[in-house]
Enzyme design. Structure first.
Site, PDB file in Angstrom:
ATOM      1  CB  CYS A  57      -0.896   0.000   1.234  1.00  0.00           C
ATOM      2  SG  CYS A  57      -2.068   1.390   1.248  1.00  0.00           S
ATOM      3  CG  ASP A  59      -0.688   3.964   5.324  1.00  0.00           C
ATOM      4  OD1 ASP A  59       0.221   4.453   6.025  1.00  0.00           O
ATOM      5  OD2 ASP A  59      -1.888   3.978   5.655  1.00  0.00           O
ATOM      6  NE  ARG A  61      -0.525   4.887   8.779  1.00  0.00           N
ATOM      7  CZ  ARG A  61      -1.813   4.746   9.120  1.00  0.00           C
ATOM      8  NH1 ARG A  61      -2.178   4.955  10.369  1.00  0.00           N
ATOM      9  NH2 ARG A  61      -2.708   4.388   8.227  1.00  0.00           N
ATOM     10  CG  HIS A 113      -1.674  -1.176   5.888  1.00  0.00           C
ATOM     11  ND1 HIS A 113      -2.186  -0.169   6.662  1.00  0.00           N
ATOM     12  CD2 HIS A 113      -1.837  -0.772   4.610  1.00  0.00           C
ATOM     13  CE1 HIS A 113      -2.618   0.810   5.890  1.00  0.00           C
ATOM     14  NE2 HIS A 113      -2.420   0.481   4.635  1.00  0.00           N
ATOM     15  CB  CYS A 116      -5.765  -0.523   4.528  1.00  0.00           C
ATOM     16  SG  CYS A 116      -5.404   0.063   2.855  1.00  0.00           S
TER      17      CYS A 116
HETATM   18 CO    CO Z   1      -3.446   1.210   2.978  1.00  0.00          CO
END
Ligand code: CO
Length: 227
Positions: A57, A59, A61, A113, A116
């Site tokens: 992803c 993302d 993090r 994750h 998400c």
């Molecule tokens: Co995500």
């Protein structure tokens, strides 16, 4: 020469502290890396033979290399919202083709994750712009697993399960691609895996959805290649 004037005005860009810091961090990183290994960049510049393609992803993090302690040169990375394998996505297909057919990676990991945002958006009905069309692919996964998901009353648990189902479906979608099936048909060693990363713990969970041939796919997806 107006465009040159335009460029010059860009040079007056006033850097904020964060922007200055990241440029400065880069210089420090080069210095400390070279102090440990003077040939580090010279060696990396020779080429790459990563054993792994990571599909994760976007993302901020979930940094691929950091989570698995991979060094530069060890992991080829593709990231998008909610780690999707959309078989008409030319970006994903190009990365996959290069990874499998040129770099000859041995493993492909789809890593989702918990928490998400893309998956959460797919569970809801609000329109959030052009991304709705991307999220649609994730909604299709919900529809596919509607029975199982709707039976989970606790919303967080349902969300977590949806994250897992999505990863599993993306691994299946990878196995269905002509790129992966053709590699298997040619006897190339290639395994597909599905993981979920826990933002709260740092640990990944292997969902045990492993493919190294197309025999677990529905027959309708198994491609035959002419010699
Ligand atoms: Co995500």
């Amino acid at each position: 020469m107006q465009w040159i004037a335009g460029l010059a005005s860009k040079n007056k860009y006033k850097m904020d502290d964060f922007y200055k810091k990241i440029l400065d961090n880069n210089k420090k990183w080069v210095e400390s890396t070279l102090s440990r290994d003077p040939n580090y960049f010279k060696n990396l510049a020779q080429g790459q033979t990563p054993p792994l393609l990571w599909i994760g992803c976007s993302d901020s993090r979930v940094p691929a290399n950091e989570i698995i302690g991979a060094k530069s040169g060890e992991v080829f990375v593709h990231r998008n919202i909610a780690n999707m394998v959309v078989h008409s996505d030319m970006n994903m297909l190009s990365v996959l083709d290069y990874a499998v057919n040129v770099l000859k990676v041995k493993h492909v990991i789809v890593c989702g994750h918990y928490g998400c945002g893309g998956i959460l958006a797919a569970m809801k009905n609000e329109s959030i712009g052009i991304i709705d069309n991307w999220i649609r692919h994730i909604k299709d996964i919900y529809r596919l697993h509607k029975k199982g998901l709707d039976s989970i009353e606790n919303e967080t648990e349902r969300f977590n399960k949806f994250v897992e189902f999505n990863v599993i479906e993306q691994v299946f979608d990878l196995a269905k691609t002509s790129i992966v099936q053709s590699a298997w048909r040619n006897g190339q060693e290639l395994s597909l895996h599905g993981w979920v990363y826990g933002l709260n713990s740092g640990f990944v969970t292997d969902l045990n959805v492993n493919f190294s041939s197309d025999e677990d796919l529905d027959e309708v997806y198994q491609l035959k290649f002419s010699e």
